[in-house]
Motif scaffolding. Structure first.
Motif, mmCIF file in Angstrom:
data_model
loop_
_atom_site.group_PDB
_atom_site.id
_atom_site.type_symbol
_atom_site.label_atom_id
_atom_site.label_comp_id
_atom_site.label_asym_id
_atom_site.label_seq_id
_atom_site.Cartn_x
_atom_site.Cartn_y
_atom_site.Cartn_z
ATOM 1 N N SER A 15 0.815 -1.218 0.000
ATOM 2 C CA SER A 15 0.000 0.000 0.000
ATOM 3 C C SER A 15 0.852 1.274 0.000
ATOM 4 N N PRO A 16 1.819 1.458 0.931
ATOM 5 C CA PRO A 16 2.657 2.666 0.851
ATOM 6 C C PRO A 16 3.530 2.700 -0.401
ATOM 7 N N GLU A 27 2.359 13.425 11.928
ATOM 8 C CA GLU A 27 2.408 13.731 13.359
ATOM 9 C C GLU A 27 2.028 15.196 13.547
ATOM 10 N N LEU A 28 0.941 15.449 14.239
ATOM 11 C CA LEU A 28 0.466 16.810 14.455
ATOM 12 C C LEU A 28 1.189 17.406 15.656
ATOM 13 N N ARG A 29 1.797 18.550 15.446
ATOM 14 C CA ARG A 29 2.570 19.214 16.496
ATOM 15 C C ARG A 29 2.171 20.679 16.570
ATOM 16 N N SER A 30 2.594 21.346 17.659
ATOM 17 C CA SER A 30 2.241 22.757 17.817
ATOM 18 C C SER A 30 2.882 23.618 16.734
ATOM 19 N N GLY A 31 4.029 23.183 16.221
ATOM 20 C CA GLY A 31 4.658 23.882 15.107
ATOM 21 C C GLY A 31 4.266 23.235 13.795
ATOM 22 N N GLU A 32 5.252 22.943 12.961
ATOM 23 C CA GLU A 32 4.983 22.294 11.680
ATOM 24 C C GLU A 32 4.718 20.799 11.878
ATOM 25 N N PRO A 33 3.648 20.256 11.297
ATOM 26 C CA PRO A 33 3.415 18.810 11.368
ATOM 27 C C PRO A 33 4.546 18.053 10.664
ATOM 28 N N LEU A 34 4.787 16.833 11.125
ATOM 29 C CA LEU A 34 5.776 15.973 10.478
ATOM 30 C C LEU A 34 5.030 14.998 9.589
ATOM 31 N N ALA A 35 5.161 15.171 8.278
ATOM 32 C CA ALA A 35 4.457 14.334 7.310
ATOM 33 C C ALA A 35 5.402 13.262 6.776
ATOM 34 N N VAL A 36 4.897 12.043 6.665
ATOM 35 C CA VAL A 36 5.686 10.908 6.179
ATOM 36 C C VAL A 36 4.953 10.304 4.984
ATOM 37 N N THR A 37 5.631 10.260 3.851
ATOM 38 C CA THR A 37 5.037 9.692 2.639
ATOM 39 C C THR A 37 5.162 8.173 2.652
ATOM 40 N N GLY A 38 4.479 7.531 1.705
ATOM 41 C CA GLY A 38 4.589 6.092 1.579
ATOM 42 C C GLY A 38 6.019 5.653 1.347
ATOM 43 N N GLU A 39 6.741 6.362 0.470
ATOM 44 C CA GLU A 39 8.140 6.028 0.199
ATOM 45 C C GLU A 39 8.995 6.160 1.453
ATOM 46 N N GLU A 40 8.772 7.241 2.211
ATOM 47 C CA GLU A 40 9.567 7.462 3.421
ATOM 48 C C GLU A 40 9.270 6.420 4.487
ATOM 49 N N LEU A 41 8.013 6.007 4.594
ATOM 50 C CA LEU A 41 7.679 4.972 5.573
ATOM 51 C C LEU A 41 8.362 3.655 5.222
ATOM 52 N N LEU A 42 8.337 3.277 3.949
ATOM 53 C CA LEU A 42 9.017 2.046 3.538
ATOM 54 C C LEU A 42 10.506 2.118 3.804
ATOM 55 N N ALA A 43 11.102 3.289 3.605
ATOM 56 C CA ALA A 43 12.529 3.456 3.876
ATOM 57 C C ALA A 43 12.810 3.304 5.366
ATOM 58 N N GLN A 44 11.941 3.868 6.215
ATOM 59 C CA GLN A 44 12.120 3.725 7.661
ATOM 60 C C GLN A 44 11.990 2.263 8.081
ATOM 61 N N ILE A 45 11.016 1.567 7.504
ATOM 62 C CA ILE A 45 10.844 0.146 7.815
ATOM 63 C C ILE A 45 12.096 -0.630 7.412
ATOM 64 N N GLY A 46 12.632 -0.343 6.224
ATOM 65 C CA GLY A 46 13.833 -1.029 5.754
ATOM 66 C C GLY A 46 15.021 -0.797 6.679
ATOM 67 N N ARG A 47 15.219 0.458 7.128
ATOM 68 C CA ARG A 47 16.328 0.736 8.048
ATOM 69 C C ARG A 47 16.111 0.034 9.388
ATOM 70 N N GLY A 227 -4.153 2.667 2.692
ATOM 71 C CA GLY A 227 -3.466 3.828 2.139
ATOM 72 C C GLY A 227 -4.070 5.137 2.604
ATOM 73 N N SER A 228 -4.651 5.138 3.806
ATOM 74 C CA SER A 228 -5.283 6.342 4.351
ATOM 75 C C SER A 228 -4.225 7.370 4.752
ATOM 76 N N ARG A 229 -4.683 8.587 4.983
ATOM 77 C CA ARG A 229 -3.829 9.622 5.568
ATOM 78 C C ARG A 229 -4.186 9.685 7.052
ATOM 79 N N LEU A 230 -3.306 9.162 7.891
ATOM 80 C CA LEU A 230 -3.557 9.041 9.320
ATOM 81 C C LEU A 230 -2.821 10.150 10.058
ATOM 82 N N ALA A 231 -3.594 11.054 10.685
ATOM 83 C CA ALA A 231 -3.026 12.179 11.432
ATOM 84 C C ALA A 231 -2.971 11.807 12.906
ATOM 85 N N LEU A 232 -1.765 11.866 13.500
ATOM 86 C CA LEU A 232 -1.545 11.421 14.865
ATOM 87 C C LEU A 232 -1.449 12.604 15.816
#
Length: 557
Positions: A15-16, A27-47, A227-232
């Motif tokens: 899906s990603p 990730e919703l934060r008081s400043g700028e949210p941290l957005a993670v794309t499908g490609e970036e999530l797969l890269a994090q999983i791989g690492r 493949g939803s957009r999940l805001a935490l």
């Protein structure tokens, strides 16, 4: 999207990959949210997979994940399962001594902590703990990433151990298999397809509940599968603002939040006053009269005026403009609360289940919601009533065992049926209602059996100030109540007289004690997910309970 016919991990990873540069986690934060794309999530999983291999995690070994919700949490959890390990998610805010006990119980090869303070607290409780690393180290390590297919698993192979809330004082590790999760994701995704009605595009989902709870974890996997957009949400004090920013199609709730949102609307309109408050109050009264079939001549007018003048503004401020439904589980939802949201035009879908049932047994049909009930059994699952109206469940969602607890497993798994410990009733259409817990059932000396939850809820609703109410009386001649919330004796007497008037004699509450101390997680009287520890409460207030039966406070019937 269905998970049927293949390992859920393969479905989630594909899906990603399809999402590519689209955001799947935020990730919703008081400043700028941290957005993670499908490609970036797969890269994090791989690492993370590369890190776990370098750390020596083997197939079938346990890896504890002790951290707050984040995209990195999701990546490491998926990496553990992809490597054939067994993830053990734990609640980061739980007492260190309780965490240490659960970690010892699951005998992990590795512990991943969200921050240094968690690692230090754990080491103080358990100096001989296995290797303990930080979450950030697991996703940034300079080890060759692993991007190959997940390690093959059979349907009966464990993928996680999720600990129960421990309402009786002992948390047990529930072993869930690849088959359990694959079946559940088929069911949850299918029900969300019904809710979304083939709208196309990404589902927008908001989430604030810890991933270490079974229902929350299943929602995470379902969103990744779809493949939803999940805001935490990352700060519980910012739920209201984050909810408006996320503008979700749906999100998972516990009743406590819905009650709090309802009270906030009442308080704000009361403080504002004026025409809006007057219309709102008259419309609420008209709505409830309509439910009781006691409509008066002007009720339709007040409801029409509120829908034109007040309700749209409440909906927009409370949950934005995109919401299809609120989804609620984990604990009983008051009928009055579900009806309140229905009045506002907000659909509340209930789900019912336990950790042992891979979080879910029943789900409301989005097109046929009956307030006060939790929906029919999910596809492939059978449910029936046993002794004392206990709900029994059988199907591919039922857990394999409690970790290293064969006797406790045998007590609840009987001839293929799981004894839930919950009391229920079912109507002719297969729509279920939850009444209480068999373990909480109070058996009076007269032989009468009393489920305490409905009476506790009625008393709490009658008293102002958000009290907590616990009934006692096993083996006694009558019921008595422990009540928190700074109540005065006079207010409690008046409330009990009103409640008792609607009850048969054996269900009437004849004595009470007002506890100066609220029940909380911190004082050990609530579980990590906010459920009453009845045995601990009874032990803490033993002398006061005995006093209620030595010298009864007079309560009129």
């Amino acid at each position: 999207m269905s998970a049927a016919g293949s390992d859920f991990r393969e479905q989630i990873f594909s899906s990603p990959e399809r999402a590519g540069g689209s955001v799947v986690l935020e990730e919703l934060r008081s400043g700028e949210p941290l957005a993670v794309t499908g490609e970036e999530l797969l890269a994090q999983i791989g690492r993370a997979r590369g890190f776990l291999r370098a750390a020596g995690l083997m197939r079938g070994q346990r890896c504890v994940l002790l951290a707050a919700n984040s995209a990195a949490w999701a990546a490491v959890n998926l990496a553990i399962m992809a490597e054939g390990g067994i993830g053990v998610p734990l609640y980061a805010r739980q007492a260190a001594v309780e965490l240490a006990a659960m970690i010892r119980d699951c005998t992990p090869a590795l512990i991943v902590c969200g921050d240094e303070s968690l690692r230090s607290a754990l080491r103080q409780q358990w100096p001989e703990a296995p290797p303990t690393v930080l979450l950030s180290e697991a996703i940034t390590a300079a080890h060759p990433p692993v991007m190959e297919a997940p390690v093959p698993l059979g349907v009966n192979d464990p993928v996680t151990i999720i600990y129960t809330s421990g309402t009786s004082g002992v948390s047990k590790g529930v072993v869930l298999t690849a088959g359990n999760v694959t079946h559940m994701l088929t069911c949850t995704s299918g029900r969300l397809d019904q809710l979304m009605g083939g709208s196309g595009g990404q589902d927008r989902v908001f989430h604030y509940l810890p991933f270490c709870f079974a229902g929350s974890w299943i929602l995470l996997l379902t969103c990744l599968l779809r493949g939803s957009r999940l805001a935490l949400n990352t700060d519980l004090n910012r739920i209201a603002a984050d909810l408006r920013a996320a503008a979700p199609d749906y999100f998972l709730n516990v009743p406590a939040l819905l009650e709090r949102m309802r009270r906030a609307v009442d308080e704000q309109l009361w403080q504002t006053g004026g025409v809006a408050q007057a219309v709102y109050q008259r419309a609420k009264n008209a709505w409830m009269r309509g439910r009781d079939h006691q409509v008066t001549g002007k009720d339709g007018f007040w409801l029409w005026l509120a829908e034109w003048l007040v309700f749209p503004a409440i909906r927009k401020k409370m949950i934005g403009t995109n919401l299809k439904a609120l989804i609620c589980g984990s604990a009983p939802l008051a009928l009055e609360t579900q009806l309140y949201y229905q009045m506002l035009g907000i659909k509340v879908l209930q789900v019912y289940g336990l950790t042992e049932t891979t979080a879910i047994c029943t789900m409301d049909d989005p097109q046929h919601v009956e307030p006060g009930r939790v929906g029919p059994a999910i596809p492939g699952v059978e449910m029936k009533l046993g002794a004392d109206d206990e709900i029994l469940v059988r199907g591919p969602n039922i857990f394999s065992s409690y970790w290293q607890r064969p006797e406790e497993t045998a007590q609840v798994l009987r001839e293929g049926w799981f004894a839930t410990g919950d009391q229920g009733e079912v109507d002719g259409t297969g729509n279920w209602k939850i009444i209480g817990r068999t373990k909480n059932l109070i058996v009076l000396s007269s032989g009468h059996k009393v489920p305490p939850e409905p009476i506790e809820h009625t008393i709490a609703q009658t008293l102002a100030g958000s009290p907590q109410v616990v009934l006692v009386g096993n083996g006694r001649g009558y019921l008595a109540a422990l009540i928190t919330g700074g109540m005065t004796g006079e207010n409690v007497l008046l409330a009990l007289e009103a409640v008792n008037a609607q009850l048969p004699h054996y269900k009437q509450v004849r004595a009470f004690h007002v506890c100066p101390e609220a029940f909380s997680i911190e004082n050990g009287l609530l579980t990590a997910n906010g459920k009453l520890k009845r045995d601990a409460i009874a032990a803490r207030w033993r002398d006061e309970i005995e006093g209620m039966y030595r010298a009864r406070v007079s309560v009129a019937s």
